[in-house]
Write an enzyme that holds these catalytic residues in place. Structure first.
Site, PDB file in Angstrom:
ATOM      1  N   HIS A 177       0.810  -1.223   0.000  1.00  0.00           N
ATOM      2  CA  HIS A 177       0.000   0.000   0.000  1.00  0.00           C
ATOM      3  C   HIS A 177       0.839   1.266   0.000  1.00  0.00           C
ATOM      4  O   HIS A 177       1.907   1.342   0.610  1.00  0.00           O
ATOM      5  CB  HIS A 177      -0.943   0.001   1.211  1.00  0.00           C
ATOM      6  CG  HIS A 177      -0.217  -0.083   2.532  1.00  0.00           C
ATOM      7  ND1 HIS A 177       0.222   1.021   3.212  1.00  0.00           N
ATOM      8  CD2 HIS A 177       0.145  -1.151   3.268  1.00  0.00           C
ATOM      9  CE1 HIS A 177       0.816   0.648   4.330  1.00  0.00           C
ATOM     10  NE2 HIS A 177       0.786  -0.675   4.395  1.00  0.00           N
ATOM     11  N   ASP A 178       0.355   2.272  -0.721  1.00  0.00           N
ATOM     12  CA  ASP A 178       0.936   3.625  -0.745  1.00  0.00           C
ATOM     13  C   ASP A 178       2.346   3.675  -1.330  1.00  0.00           C
ATOM     14  O   ASP A 178       3.093   4.617  -1.080  1.00  0.00           O
ATOM     15  CB  ASP A 178       0.933   4.240   0.660  1.00  0.00           C
ATOM     16  CG  ASP A 178      -0.457   4.293   1.264  1.00  0.00           C
ATOM     17  OD1 ASP A 178      -1.292   5.056   0.766  1.00  0.00           O
ATOM     18  OD2 ASP A 178      -0.713   3.531   2.219  1.00  0.00           O
ATOM     19  N   GLY A 201       4.977  -1.131   2.606  1.00  0.00           N
ATOM     20  CA  GLY A 201       4.160   0.068   2.504  1.00  0.00           C
ATOM     21  C   GLY A 201       4.962   1.353   2.496  1.00  0.00           C
ATOM     22  O   GLY A 201       5.994   1.467   3.160  1.00  0.00           O
TER      23      GLY A 201
END
Length: 260
Positions: free
Chosen positions: A121-122, A139
C-alpha cells in the site's frame, strides 16, 4: 466482445477498451478501468478501483488491487494506478493505498515486475525499473526511475531508492539508497557506484561528475550530510545536485561504511 474469454467474470460497470484482451477464468471488478491493448492472462484478478494503462500485460494468477495487508485499513475508498507498458508476471500481488497516507498506490511506465513480486500500500514506483522474482516493496516505499532490484530482496517501509540505483539479489533494505549507487547485503550497504548502469544511459560528463562527488561523499572522514551540503552549494551538475539533495532529505539514513 471477441477479445474477452467467455469464462471471464466481469462485474457490471467495469470499463474495458475494445482492444484489451481478457483471458480465461479472470476476474475484473466493477470499478476497474482497463485501457487499450492491455492483456490480462488466464486466472489473473483485478480488484477495486484499479486503473491499468495502455499496453500493460498482467500474467496468470496475479492479484492486482486487492485490499492492503494493513491492520489500519477499514474499507476506505482507495486506488491503484498502473501506467503504460508494464509487464507484471505470474503471482504478483499489488495493493492500493490507504487513507493514512496517499490513498493510492502508483506505478509508472515501462516497468518489469517478475513473478511473485509484491507492491504494498501507498508505494510509488517511477519508470523503466526491473524488479526480479520475489522482490517485496513494503508500505510507503518510493522507487525512482531506471532502478534494478535483484531477486528475493525485501524493502522496508518508508524506504526510498534513487534513480539509476542497483540492489543486489537477496539483499535486505532498511535504509534509503541514493541515486546512481550500488548496494547489496543483509542488511544492504552501499558498495560503490552503479557504473555499468549509468555509463549506459548518462553522458560521460555526468558520469565523471557523479564519480567525483561519490568519492568525496563516501571516502572522507566528515559527516555525510555536511559533505553533501558543501557539494550541493558548489556544483553546477544537476545529477550531482539530485544525489546530494537525496542524502540531505533522507529520514531513514544512508547505509554505508567509510572507505579511505
Amino acid at each position: 466482445m471477441s477479445n474477452i474469454h467467455p469464462t471471464a467474470i466481469i462485474e457490471e460497470g467495469a470499463k474495458i477498451a475494445k482492444s484489451a484482451k481478457i483471458g480465461a477464468f479472470t476476474y475484473i471488478s466493477k470499478e476497474s478501468e482497463i485501457s487499450e491493448n492491455v492483456q490480462i492472462f488466464q486466472g489473473a484478478q483485478i480488484w477495486g478501483d484499479t486503473k491499468i494503462g495502455e499496453g500493460t500485460k498482467i500474467y496468470s494468477h496475479a492479484v492486482i488491487g486487492q485490499v492492503p495487508q494493513d491492520l489500519k485499513f477499514h474499507g476506505e475508498k482507495v486506488k491503484l494506478i498502473i501506467g503504460k507498458n508494464n509487464t507484471i508476471r505470474e503471482f504478483a500481488f499489488f495493493n492500493p493505498g490507504t487513507e493514512n497516507d496517499k490513498g493510492y498506490t502508483k506505478i509508472g511506465d515501462n516497468n518489469l515486475f517478475m513473478a511473485y513480486t509484491h507492491v504494498a500500500h501507498d508505494v510509488v514506483v517511477g519508470d523503466n525499473n526491473i524488479f526480479a522474482n520475489n522482490v517485496a516493496l513494503a508500505g510507503h516505499v518510493e522507487v525512482g526511475d531506471h532502478i534494478v532490484i535483484g531477486g528475493h530482496t525485501p524493502v522496508h517501509q518508508f524506504c526510498k531508492i534513487g534513480d539509476y540505483a542497483m540492489i543486489g539479489g537477496a539483499s535486505a533494505l532498511t535504509q534509503d539508497i541514493p541515486p546512481f549507487t550500488l548496494a547489496e547485503g543483509n542488511r544492504a550497504k552501499i558498495k560503490g557506484l552503479n557504473l555499468v548502469g549509468i555509463r549506459r544511459k548518462l553522458d560521460k560528463e555526468d558520469v565523471e561528475a557523479i564519480n567525483s562527488a561519490f568519492k568525496k561523499l563516501f571516502r572522507g572522514n566528515l559527516p555525510l550530510k555536511d559533505v553533501a551540503k558543501e557539494i550541493l552549494e558548489s556544483t553546477k551538475n544537476d545529477k550531482v545536485k539530485y544525489m546530494c539533495q537525496f542524502i540531505l532529505d533522507t529520514k531513514r539514513g544512508i547505509p554505508y561504511e567509510r572507505k579511505n
